[in-house]
Motif scaffolding. Structure first.
Motif, PDB file in Angstrom:
ATOM      1  N   GLY A  10       0.819  -1.213   0.000  1.00 22.43           N
ATOM      2  CA  GLY A  10       0.000   0.000   0.000  1.00 22.43           C
ATOM      3  C   GLY A  10       0.851   1.260   0.000  1.00 22.43           C
ATOM      4  N   ALA A  11       0.445   2.257  -0.787  1.00 19.65           N
ATOM      5  CA  ALA A  11       1.190   3.519  -0.857  1.00 19.65           C
ATOM      6  C   ALA A  11       0.345   4.691  -0.391  1.00 19.65           C
ATOM      7  N   GLY A  12      -0.440   4.477   0.664  1.00 24.23           N
ATOM      8  CA  GLY A  12      -1.111   5.589   1.346  1.00 24.23           C
ATOM      9  C   GLY A  12      -0.091   6.255   2.259  1.00 24.23           C
ATOM     10  N   ARG A  34      -1.917  -1.257  -5.431  1.00 18.78           N
ATOM     11  CA  ARG A  34      -2.827  -1.833  -6.431  1.00 18.78           C
ATOM     12  C   ARG A  34      -3.393  -0.775  -7.362  1.00 18.78           C
ATOM     13  N   ARG A  35      -3.389   0.473  -6.937  1.00 24.09           N
ATOM     14  CA  ARG A  35      -3.890   1.543  -7.791  1.00 24.09           C
ATOM     15  C   ARG A  35      -2.750   2.175  -8.593  1.00 24.09           C
ATOM     16  N   ASN A  36      -3.066   3.306  -9.213  1.00 21.89           N
ATOM     17  CA  ASN A  36      -2.074   3.933 -10.068  1.00 21.89           C
ATOM     18  C   ASN A  36      -1.423   5.159  -9.471  1.00 21.89           C
ATOM     19  N   GLY A  39      -1.146   8.063  -2.025  1.00 22.98           N
ATOM     20  CA  GLY A  39      -2.087   8.842  -1.223  1.00 22.98           C
ATOM     21  C   GLY A  39      -3.240   8.038  -0.631  1.00 22.98           C
ATOM     22  N   GLY A  40      -3.474   6.834  -1.159  1.00 18.60           N
ATOM     23  CA  GLY A  40      -4.519   5.969  -0.601  1.00 18.60           C
ATOM     24  C   GLY A  40      -5.847   6.684  -0.490  1.00 18.60           C
ATOM     25  N   LEU A  41      -6.365   6.720   0.725  1.00 20.54           N
ATOM     26  CA  LEU A  41      -7.669   7.307   1.005  1.00 20.54           C
ATOM     27  C   LEU A  41      -7.800   8.750   0.521  1.00 20.54           C
ATOM     28  N   TRP A  42      -6.713   9.482   0.446  1.00 15.69           N
ATOM     29  CA  TRP A  42      -6.787  10.906   0.128  1.00 15.69           C
ATOM     30  C   TRP A  42      -6.885  11.176  -1.362  1.00 15.69           C
ATOM     31  N   GLY A  51     -11.503  -3.221  -2.601  1.00 12.96           N
ATOM     32  CA  GLY A  51     -10.209  -3.347  -1.923  1.00 12.96           C
ATOM     33  C   GLY A  51      -9.444  -2.045  -1.798  1.00 12.96           C
ATOM     34  N   CYS A  52     -10.081  -0.930  -2.169  1.00  8.58           N
ATOM     35  CA  CYS A  52      -9.428   0.384  -2.030  1.00  8.58           C
ATOM     36  C   CYS A  52     -10.283   1.277  -1.149  1.00  8.58           C
ATOM     37  N   PRO A  53      -9.642   2.218  -0.465  1.00  3.49           N
ATOM     38  CA  PRO A  53     -10.440   3.170   0.311  1.00  3.49           C
ATOM     39  C   PRO A  53     -11.242   4.078  -0.617  1.00  3.49           C
ATOM     40  N   ILE A  55     -13.589   7.901  -0.561  1.00  5.22           N
ATOM     41  CA  ILE A  55     -14.096   9.044   0.209  1.00  5.22           C
ATOM     42  C   ILE A  55     -15.069   9.880  -0.611  1.00  5.22           C
ATOM     43  N   TYR A  56     -15.747  10.811   0.063  1.00  2.00           N
ATOM     44  CA  TYR A  56     -16.662  11.727  -0.621  1.00  2.00           C
ATOM     45  C   TYR A  56     -15.901  12.980  -1.020  1.00  2.00           C
ATOM     46  N   LYS A  57     -16.458  13.668  -2.000  1.00  2.00           N
ATOM     47  CA  LYS A  57     -15.750  14.783  -2.628  1.00  2.00           C
ATOM     48  C   LYS A  57     -15.467  15.936  -1.662  1.00  2.00           C
ATOM     49  N   GLN A 114       2.852  -6.687 -11.524  1.00  2.00           N
ATOM     50  CA  GLN A 114       1.806  -7.296 -10.710  1.00  2.00           C
ATOM     51  C   GLN A 114       1.866  -6.578  -9.364  1.00  2.00           C
ATOM     52  N   THR A 115       0.842  -5.850  -9.028  1.00  2.00           N
ATOM     53  CA  THR A 115       1.000  -4.987  -7.858  1.00  2.00           C
ATOM     54  C   THR A 115      -0.070  -5.121  -6.796  1.00  2.00           C
ATOM     55  N   THR A 116      -1.069  -5.971  -7.019  1.00  2.39           N
ATOM     56  CA  THR A 116      -2.018  -6.231  -5.940  1.00  2.39           C
ATOM     57  C   THR A 116      -1.492  -7.415  -5.148  1.00  2.39           C
ATOM     58  N   VAL A 117      -1.215  -7.195  -3.884  1.00  3.93           N
ATOM     59  CA  VAL A 117      -0.699  -8.294  -3.076  1.00  3.93           C
ATOM     60  C   VAL A 117      -1.852  -9.229  -2.747  1.00  3.93           C
ATOM     61  N   CYS A 153       0.521  -1.974   5.063  1.00  3.16           N
ATOM     62  CA  CYS A 153       0.005  -0.593   5.120  1.00  3.16           C
ATOM     63  C   CYS A 153      -1.253  -0.485   4.278  1.00  3.16           C
ATOM     64  N   SER A 154      -2.114  -1.498   4.365  1.00  6.74           N
ATOM     65  CA  SER A 154      -3.226  -1.580   3.418  1.00  6.74           C
ATOM     66  C   SER A 154      -4.478  -0.822   3.851  1.00  6.74           C
ATOM     67  N   GLY A 155      -4.405  -0.146   5.012  1.00 12.73           N
ATOM     68  CA  GLY A 155      -5.505   0.743   5.397  1.00 12.73           C
ATOM     69  C   GLY A 155      -6.594   0.083   6.227  1.00 12.73           C
ATOM     70  N   ILE A 376       0.967  -1.390  10.071  1.00 16.17           N
ATOM     71  CA  ILE A 376       1.072   0.051  10.293  1.00 16.17           C
ATOM     72  C   ILE A 376      -0.256   0.727   9.950  1.00 16.17           C
ATOM     73  N   GLY A 377      -0.724   1.562  10.858  1.00 12.87           N
ATOM     74  CA  GLY A 377      -1.918   2.349  10.572  1.00 12.87           C
ATOM     75  C   GLY A 377      -3.214   1.705  11.029  1.00 12.87           C
ATOM     76  N   PHE A 378      -3.117   0.676  11.876  1.00 19.00           N
ATOM     77  CA  PHE A 378      -4.335   0.051  12.382  1.00 19.00           C
ATOM     78  C   PHE A 378      -4.521   0.517  13.815  1.00 19.00           C
TER      79      PHE A 378
HETATM   80  C1  LIG Z   1     -14.094   9.368   5.620  1.00 18.28           C
HETATM   81  C2  LIG Z   1     -12.748   9.368   6.306  1.00 18.28           C
HETATM   82  C3  LIG Z   1     -12.181  10.560   6.734  1.00 18.28           C
HETATM   83  C4  LIG Z   1     -10.944  10.591   7.336  1.00 18.28           C
HETATM   84  N1  LIG Z   1     -10.456  11.782   7.733  1.00 18.28           N
HETATM   85  C5  LIG Z   1      -9.280  11.814   8.398  1.00 18.28           C
HETATM   86  C6  LIG Z   1      -8.736  13.046   8.855  1.00 18.28           C
HETATM   87  O1  LIG Z   1      -9.321  14.091   8.642  1.00 18.28           O
HETATM   88  N2  LIG Z   1      -7.573  13.032   9.537  1.00 18.28           N
HETATM   89  C7  LIG Z   1      -6.904  11.871   9.775  1.00 18.28           C
HETATM   90  O2  LIG Z   1      -5.858  11.903  10.402  1.00 18.28           O
HETATM   91  N3  LIG Z   1      -7.376  10.703   9.329  1.00 18.28           N
HETATM   92  C8  LIG Z   1      -8.531  10.646   8.655  1.00 18.28           C
HETATM   93  N4  LIG Z   1      -9.013   9.451   8.225  1.00 18.28           N
HETATM   94  C9  LIG Z   1      -8.225   8.245   8.478  1.00 18.28           C
HETATM   95  C10 LIG Z   1      -7.373   7.820   7.253  1.00 18.28           C
HETATM   96  O3  LIG Z   1      -7.564   6.455   7.143  1.00 18.28           O
HETATM   97  C11 LIG Z   1      -5.919   8.152   7.420  1.00 18.28           C
HETATM   98  O4  LIG Z   1      -5.768   9.554   7.396  1.00 18.28           O
HETATM   99  C12 LIG Z   1      -4.980   7.622   6.346  1.00 18.28           C
HETATM  100  O5  LIG Z   1      -5.480   7.907   5.067  1.00 18.28           O
HETATM  101  C13 LIG Z   1      -4.645   6.170   6.469  1.00 18.28           C
HETATM  102  O6  LIG Z   1      -3.589   5.903   5.565  1.00 18.28           O
HETATM  103  P1  LIG Z   1      -3.110   4.441   5.239  1.00 18.28           P
HETATM  104  O7  LIG Z   1      -1.928   4.593   4.362  1.00 18.28           O
HETATM  105  O8  LIG Z   1      -2.923   3.692   6.502  1.00 18.28           O
HETATM  106  O9  LIG Z   1      -4.309   3.722   4.477  1.00 18.28           O
HETATM  107  P2  LIG Z   1      -5.008   4.079   3.089  1.00 18.28           P
HETATM  108  O10 LIG Z   1      -5.009   5.511   2.834  1.00 18.28           O
HETATM  109  O11 LIG Z   1      -6.293   3.364   3.108  1.00 18.28           O
HETATM  110  O12 LIG Z   1      -4.048   3.415   1.992  1.00 18.28           O
HETATM  111  C14 LIG Z   1      -3.965   2.036   1.789  1.00 18.28           C
HETATM  112  C15 LIG Z   1      -3.400   1.792   0.396  1.00 18.28           C
HETATM  113  O13 LIG Z   1      -3.114   0.403   0.254  1.00 18.28           O
HETATM  114  C16 LIG Z   1      -3.547  -0.038  -1.021  1.00 18.28           C
HETATM  115  N5  LIG Z   1      -3.807  -1.470  -0.900  1.00 18.28           N
HETATM  116  C17 LIG Z   1      -4.715  -2.070  -0.081  1.00 18.28           C
HETATM  117  N6  LIG Z   1      -4.652  -3.403  -0.218  1.00 18.28           N
HETATM  118  C18 LIG Z   1      -3.674  -3.658  -1.114  1.00 18.28           C
HETATM  119  C19 LIG Z   1      -3.143  -4.869  -1.662  1.00 18.28           C
HETATM  120  N7  LIG Z   1      -3.607  -6.054  -1.295  1.00 18.28           N
HETATM  121  N8  LIG Z   1      -2.157  -4.774  -2.574  1.00 18.28           N
HETATM  122  C20 LIG Z   1      -1.669  -3.553  -2.953  1.00 18.28           C
HETATM  123  N9  LIG Z   1      -2.137  -2.404  -2.462  1.00 18.28           N
HETATM  124  C21 LIG Z   1      -3.129  -2.448  -1.551  1.00 18.28           C
HETATM  125  C22 LIG Z   1      -4.767   0.786  -1.321  1.00 18.28           C
HETATM  126  O14 LIG Z   1      -4.993   0.875  -2.701  1.00 18.28           O
HETATM  127  C23 LIG Z   1      -4.380   2.140  -0.710  1.00 18.28           C
HETATM  128  O15 LIG Z   1      -3.739   2.970  -1.634  1.00 18.28           O
HETATM  129  C24 LIG Z   1     -10.244   9.388   7.581  1.00 18.28           C
HETATM  130  C25 LIG Z   1     -10.820   8.193   7.186  1.00 18.28           C
HETATM  131  C26 LIG Z   1     -12.068   8.162   6.555  1.00 18.28           C
HETATM  132  C27 LIG Z   1     -12.667   6.851   6.156  1.00 18.28           C
END
Ligand SMILES: Cc1cc2nc3c(=O)[nH]c(=O)nc-3n(C[C@H](O)[C@H](O)[C@H](O)COP(=O)(O)OP(=O)(O)OC[C@H]3O[C@@H](n4cnc5c(N)ncnc54)[C@H](O)[C@@H]3O)c2cc1C
Ligand SMILES: *[C@@H]1O[C@H](CO)[C@@H](O)[C@H](O)[C@H]1NC(C)=O
Ligand SMILES: *[C@@H]1O[C@H](CO)[C@@H](O)[C@H](O)[C@H]1NC(C)=O
Length: 550
Positions: A10-12, A34-36, A39-42, A51-53, A55-57, A114-117, A153-155, A376-378
């Motif tokens: 994951g590259a969030g 897995r995406r292109n 920033g992940g969720l952002w 399998g991806c986070p 969000i709303y606009k 091949q990038t989806t684990v 770091c899959s979120g 990481i990030g749980f």
């Molecule tokens: C609606 C909402 C609002 C939020 N607002 C805030 C905020 O204001 N402030 C704050 O601190 N936090 C906020 N969060 C929490 C947010 O989760 C974190 O800020 C942060 O984005 C987490 O980053 P991450 O890298 O751990 O996960 P993610 O951002 O989810 O990134 C995970 C990445 O892993 C990739 N991935 C997953 N599985 C695989 C796989 N099997 N193979 C390859 N790639 C994979 C995904 O494509 C994704 O790019 C919010 C969460 C939500 C749901």
């Protein structure tokens, strides 16, 4: 010597800081995304991807820029204090470019990677080498690679929790049912009658946005109420400037529980009286607070109607525990949260129920013999996720490196399990969460703990003597991540300067009419001190009272 190889999934923001920590320790990272893009969720996308986070606009960060930044990369001066999602993504990109992290990431479309684990398995010689076999895939094609360590770091906000079973007859409902993760924009709800279930960050955001679009009335059901903060804190300064300080945290942790509850409740109701709006939580420590300033005014305008828990659905309506009914519903949105899942991991490695807790320091599986797998990030601190995942990564990579070099004794599995039990006791006391939400931690305490393990915790006593201005800022000012770059491995020469100039970056984006800067604010950033003063006075009185009595 061959560099140890680390796979990062994951590259969030967790993955990005993961890559950087690897490099800092002289390890060789390979990040699979897995995406292109990073920033992940952002990274807002118009469509939901499996399998991806998602969000709303309109999503805006709920903590301000000086808290939400990475520890050695302050945000550009002119960035706003609370960041719309695209702006935060822009920041992530600046970070990745600055530290040249992109070349370590394998994206979906580049070079037919091949990038989806899809699987992470122990190497057949795991007991001696601690290695992992990582299988990745794209469009049916698979590839496997062996790594010395894996960082997950899959979120944690990827897999929706839709507890339909606990809503009787929901299957009879004829309207549209969706999870908040599928919500993107208000347009398609024009004129619709909407019920939202769940009062968390998403539920509150969606209700305050939809009520101007949908049929001028949105119903928001909450079983337990919530504690809500506004982004605008005292005098309009970002709320976290005064809420996330070491001083306040110290009172909260060391003072008698009744006192800290009283002060927390005072802080909560100073913003607006929760009882008056009928959203007062039964137990204020139970649930995570949420950040929203619009909801109270929407409720005042009758645009959002608060409702209690739901007893059952019919074809067109929902009934509530207070006996009331809402008829002619078109849409029900479940803002009921997420569940943590690792579809690529074996159950022998992770336990079935994530909430029961199996991670030492919320990072490392306690039943594993070799410290070569990290999550990481749980985690759910009331603070900055960016700063938290960064220190988690630094801790993990340091640990991996020193243990691999056999220069440090790692606690035994038994010791780690005992630690988990201790943590759970503490958590029950603080947050009163039944059957563990092991992800809840005290933000500053957790960061300090990890930082002290890797010698990156600031020595405040020493600072007060040698550099009092900095020391005072660290105690009373907002807990900015730069603090963890003042000393130890990964020290950053700009950290002190970044702390001393944080107020400038807070103020800068607001001076868009060319007005002069507010004078005298920057010294300690003490403008928000008045809001901690009641805490201070109460604490002193109480301590004195206890001292006299006892
Ligand atoms: C609606 C909402 C609002 C939020 N607002 C805030 C905020 O204001 N402030 C704050 O601190 N936090 C906020 N969060 C929490 C947010 O989760 C974190 O800020 C942060 O984005 C987490 O980053 P991450 O890298 O751990 O996960 P993610 O951002 O989810 O990134 C995970 C990445 O892993 C990739 N991935 C997953 N599985 C695989 C796989 N099997 N193979 C390859 N790639 C994979 C995904 O494509 C994704 O790019 C919010 C969460 C939500 C749901
Ligand atoms: C978001 O990610 C997609 C790929 O999934 C990418 O094409 C797009 O450019 C990214 N958005 C931004 C604003 O960078
Ligand atoms: C911000 O939102 C995220 C996701 O909903 C949540 O986990 C976090 O606790 C929130 N932060 C604060 C300070 O409320």
């Amino acid at each position: 010597m061959v560099k140890k190889r680390v796979a990062i999934i994951g590259a969030g923001i967790s993955g990005l800081t993961g890559i950087k920590s690897c490099l800092e320790e002289g390890l060789e990272p390979t990040c699979f995304e897995r995406r292109n893009d990073i920033g992940g969720l952002w990274n807002f996308t118009k469509h939901v991807e499996d399998g991806c986070p998602s969000i709303y606009k309109s999503l805006v960060s709920n903590i301000s820029k000086e808290t939400f930044c990475f520890s050695d990369f302050p945000m550009p001066e002119n960035f706003p204090n609370f960041l719309p999602n695209a702006k935060y993504l822009e920041y992530c990109k600046l970070y990745a470019e600055h530290f040249q992290l992109l070349k370590y990431i394998k994206f979906k479309n580049f070079e037919a990677n091949q990038t989806t684990v899809c699987q992470v398995q122990k190497h057949s010689d795991f007991d001696s080498n601690g290695q992992w076999v990582v299988t990745t895939e794209n469009d049916g094609e698979k590839a496997t690679t062996v790594f010395d360590a894996v960082t997950v770091c899959s979120g944690q906000y990827v897999y929706p929790l839709l507890p339909l079973d606990s809503f009787p007859d929901v299957n009879k409902f004829k309207g549209k049912i969706l999870h908040c993760r599928e919500y993107k924009e208000p347009m398609e709800f024009d004129g619709k009658k909407v019920l939202i279930i769940g009062l968390g960050n998403s539920g509150a955001d969606l209700a305050s946005e939809l009520c101007t679009k949908a049929s001028q009335k949105v119903y928001l059901s909450s079983k337990r109420g919530v504690c809500m903060f506004r982004r605008l804190g005292r005098d309009g300064y970002p709320f976290d400037l005064s809420f996330i300080t070491r001083f306040q945290n110290w009172i909260q942790l060391t003072g008698p529980p009744a006192l800290s509850r009283f002060l927390y409740e005072k802080y909560m109701n100073d913003q607006f009286d929760h009882g008056f709006y009928d959203i007062k939580p039964e137990c204020i420590e139970m649930k995570e607070p949420l950040v929203n300033e619009e909801l109270p005014s929407r409720i005042l305008a009758g645009l959002v109607i608060m409702k209690p828990g739901i007893t059952k659905f019919t074809e067109t309506s929902a009934q509530f525990v207070d006996g009331t009914t809402v008829d002619n519903l078109d849409v029900v949105i479940f803002a009921t949260g997420y569940e943590v899942r690792f579809p690529f991991m074996d159950e022998s490695v992770i336990q079935a129920d994530f909430n029961e807790g199996f991670l030492y320091k919320n990072i490392f599986p306690v039943n594993l013999q070799k410290p070569t797998l990290f999550f990481i990030g749980f985690i759910q601190p009331v603070g900055s996720i960016a700063a938290t995942v960064e220190i988690q990564n630094r801790w993990a990579m340091r640990l991996f490196k020193v243990v691999a070099a056999a220069s440090v004794k790692f606690p035994s599995n038994k010791e780690m399990k005992e630690q988990l039990v201790e943590n759970e006791k503490l958590r029950m006391k603080r947050f009163g969460t039944a059957k563990g939400n092991c992800r809840r931690v005290n933000y500053i305490e957790y960061m300090d703990d990890l930082a002290s393990n890797i010698n990156a915790k600031p020595n405040i006593m020493k600072l007060l003597l040698t550099d009092p201005v900095l020391g005072l800022k660290i105690i009373f000012g907002t807990t900015t991540p730069y603090q963890y770059r003042l000393t130890g491995p990964g020290k950053w020469a700009g950290a002190r300067e970044a702390i001393l100039t944080q107020w400038d970056r807070i103020e800068k984006p607001l001076k868009t009419r060319g007005m002069k800067k507010t004078i005298g604010r920057s010294f300690l950033s003490v403008r928000y001190l008045p809001s901690v003063l009641p805490w201070f006075i109460c604490a002193v009185i109480l301590f004195v009272a206890i001292w006299i009595k006892g």
